[in-house]
Design a protein around this motif. Sequence first.
Motif, mmCIF file in Angstrom:
data_model
loop_
_atom_site.group_PDB
_atom_site.id
_atom_site.type_symbol
_atom_site.label_atom_id
_atom_site.label_comp_id
_atom_site.label_asym_id
_atom_site.label_seq_id
_atom_site.Cartn_x
_atom_site.Cartn_y
_atom_site.Cartn_z
ATOM 1 N N ARG A 187 47.671 31.690 27.480
ATOM 2 C CA ARG A 187 48.771 31.316 28.344
ATOM 3 C C ARG A 187 48.778 31.090 29.640
ATOM 4 O O ARG A 187 48.201 31.966 30.396
ATOM 5 N N GLY A 188 49.050 29.825 30.183
ATOM 6 C CA GLY A 188 48.961 29.354 31.313
ATOM 7 C C GLY A 188 47.859 28.816 31.836
ATOM 8 O O GLY A 188 47.704 28.308 33.062
ATOM 9 N N PHE A 189 46.788 28.934 30.961
ATOM 10 C CA PHE A 189 45.320 28.423 31.663
ATOM 11 C C PHE A 189 45.334 26.729 31.784
ATOM 12 O O PHE A 189 44.592 26.265 32.505
ATOM 13 N N ILE B 116 44.408 42.072 35.174
ATOM 14 C CA ILE B 116 43.947 41.494 33.717
ATOM 15 C C ILE B 116 44.186 39.981 34.033
ATOM 16 O O ILE B 116 45.308 39.442 33.925
ATOM 17 N N THR B 117 42.971 39.234 33.680
ATOM 18 C CA THR B 117 43.232 37.631 33.929
ATOM 19 C C THR B 117 44.238 37.074 32.917
ATOM 20 O O THR B 117 44.837 36.132 33.161
ATOM 21 N N LEU B 118 44.091 37.490 31.835
ATOM 22 C CA LEU B 118 45.082 37.156 30.657
ATOM 23 C C LEU B 118 46.457 37.572 30.961
ATOM 24 O O LEU B 118 47.557 36.881 30.243
ATOM 25 N N HIS B 119 46.840 38.538 32.003
ATOM 26 C CA HIS B 119 48.234 38.844 32.097
ATOM 27 C C HIS B 119 48.821 38.425 33.520
ATOM 28 O O HIS B 119 49.779 38.784 33.830
ATOM 29 N N THR B 120 48.079 37.534 34.187
ATOM 30 C CA THR B 120 48.535 36.935 35.379
ATOM 31 C C THR B 120 49.894 36.217 35.201
ATOM 32 O O THR B 120 50.889 36.393 36.273
ATOM 33 N N ASN B 121 50.108 35.804 34.301
ATOM 34 C CA ASN B 121 51.384 34.968 34.105
ATOM 35 C C ASN B 121 52.640 35.867 34.012
ATOM 36 O O ASN B 121 53.485 35.832 34.369
ATOM 37 N N PHE B 122 52.279 36.859 33.159
ATOM 38 C CA PHE B 122 53.339 38.038 33.000
ATOM 39 C C PHE B 122 53.670 38.665 34.154
ATOM 40 O O PHE B 122 55.030 39.155 34.381
ATOM 41 N N ALA B 123 52.725 38.923 35.170
ATOM 42 C CA ALA B 123 52.954 39.595 36.455
ATOM 43 C C ALA B 123 53.443 38.464 37.640
ATOM 44 O O ALA B 123 53.717 38.947 38.574
ATOM 45 N N LYS B 124 53.635 37.266 37.169
ATOM 46 C CA LYS B 124 53.968 36.498 37.900
ATOM 47 C C LYS B 124 53.120 36.435 39.275
ATOM 48 O O LYS B 124 53.548 36.260 40.353
ATOM 49 N N TYR B 125 51.934 36.598 39.170
ATOM 50 C CA TYR B 125 50.853 36.803 40.203
ATOM 51 C C TYR B 125 50.462 35.301 40.753
ATOM 52 O O TYR B 125 50.314 34.389 39.818
ATOM 53 N N ASP B 126 50.641 35.113 41.990
ATOM 54 C CA ASP B 126 50.223 33.837 42.550
ATOM 55 C C ASP B 126 48.639 33.602 42.467
ATOM 56 O O ASP B 126 47.862 33.990 43.484
ATOM 57 N N ILE B 127 48.032 33.026 41.377
ATOM 58 C CA ILE B 127 46.735 32.784 41.298
ATOM 59 C C ILE B 127 46.195 31.683 42.354
ATOM 60 O O ILE B 127 45.005 31.641 42.509
ATOM 61 N N LEU B 128 47.027 31.032 43.100
ATOM 62 C CA LEU B 128 46.583 29.945 43.991
ATOM 63 C C LEU B 128 46.612 30.560 45.367
ATOM 64 O O LEU B 128 46.555 29.845 46.502
ATOM 65 N N ALA B 129 47.014 32.046 45.589
ATOM 66 C CA ALA B 129 46.819 32.499 47.019
ATOM 67 C C ALA B 129 45.425 32.475 47.552
ATOM 68 O O ALA B 129 44.564 32.331 46.803
ATOM 69 N N ASP B 130 45.715 32.855 48.800
ATOM 70 C CA ASP B 130 44.065 32.589 49.681
ATOM 71 C C ASP B 130 43.380 33.712 49.152
ATOM 72 O O ASP B 130 42.301 33.871 49.381
ATOM 73 N N VAL C 12 35.857 19.592 31.493
ATOM 74 C CA VAL C 12 36.382 18.930 30.186
ATOM 75 C C VAL C 12 37.167 20.383 29.409
ATOM 76 O O VAL C 12 36.617 21.190 28.964
ATOM 77 N N ALA C 13 38.373 19.805 29.222
ATOM 78 C CA ALA C 13 39.357 21.146 28.660
ATOM 79 C C ALA C 13 40.067 20.506 27.464
ATOM 80 O O ALA C 13 40.304 19.320 27.263
ATOM 81 N N ALA C 14 39.950 21.610 26.530
ATOM 82 C CA ALA C 14 40.679 21.053 25.060
ATOM 83 C C ALA C 14 41.545 22.253 24.794
ATOM 84 O O ALA C 14 41.141 23.396 24.701
ATOM 85 N N PRO C 15 42.902 22.067 24.066
ATOM 86 C CA PRO C 15 43.427 22.964 23.469
ATOM 87 C C PRO C 15 42.946 23.497 22.295
ATOM 88 O O PRO C 15 43.212 24.970 21.737
#
Length: 395
Positions: free
Chosen positions: A323-325, A196-210, A294-297
């Motif tokens: 979170r983490g985006f 789940i894209t919103l949960h990648t931080n919780f899983a400590k998944y490396d979103i920069l992996a190949d 262009v990103a905004a909180p």
Amino acid sequence: MKKAIVLAANYSYADQVRTTIKSVCYHNRDIKFYLINSDFPNEWFINLNKKLEKLNSEIVNARVDINQVNRYKTDISYTVFLRYFIPDFVEEDVALYLDCDLVVTKGLDELFSVELENYSLAAVKDLGGLNYYNEVIFNAGVMLVNNKKWKEDNTLQKLIDLTNEFHNKVSQADQSILNMLFKDNWLELDFSYNAITLHTNFAKYDILADDYPTIIHYLTERKPWKIYSQCVFREVWWFYNNLDFINIDGDVPELYKNMIVSNFEKTVLVYTYTDSLLNIDYLIRNLPKVKFVVAAPVVVSHNISRLLKYSNVEIASDIAVIRGFGSYLISISDILLDINYGGEVDNVVSLFAEQNKPVLAFKSMKHGEQGQVVFEDNTPEDMVNYIKSTLMKNI
């Protein structure tokens, strides 16, 4: 023998269903899809089956209607819980249920080889439930279903009975009902099978992996097909959405990041609280090979959203709640433009400096002395030329 994959949707979701199917077929052959639905035209199935035939695959129109539902005691629209009807339609002993807001990036043989034994299903732990509510539940968007056991246990009737009793007392509709019934009767799968894209931080998944998770699930309302960028792996959904069945043969073992060819040579980030960005239109128009994020909180105004008229612009709105985006956007960007009025957002200038990434600023806009390359306010062409000559190749 074909592997059974079950989808459930209404016709308004036809494009998403087709995208999920294309993602499966890009990496897999010999699939028997069941689409549980109430309103897909027959022509849709006929046309799709012509395309699936060359992959030794097919799709079955598993149509639910009111006469079928009348066998059960419920006052709730059956469209809410279409996945309950798996045992009514699916012939195979084991079936993989998939939501239609997800894509598959690899072969599924390993997942289908999981031994369910006497468990009713296998699924991935819902990390949102665990981290937000301290609940150990599974996410029902991906389920390897022990269909033989579902039939033997009269699971469909049990699910509908529970829904009748508790539908107005649960927080997550049919997912809550499924977890009530299978509370101690499910086998946990690895996060990669329902990332789940919103949960990648919780899983400590490396979103920069190949490579990518086996199944990417775009949960919540922040979908990749919407106007603003509000989830990781947005580009993966669009990769599969743009595929033509002519180019699909089921022989690609998995998707790697270098297989998604970008139209742009660099990505620049503007991170801002305000909608005043000095010389932004000039920069966008004169750097067509640069992708501007262009990103905004906060929720962006029209003065930001209007920039979507340019094909090299992506807007990430209201990302403080994701979170983490923000960190993800920083990690995938090559250059920071320090060109916004108002305060610096989340120490973004120093974060770029720590990663040895260039920060370019206009003189009146720069946020402190943090090693920015500074240009005069009235000479945006100098910034353009610097990016072209110093930071880019083949432009």
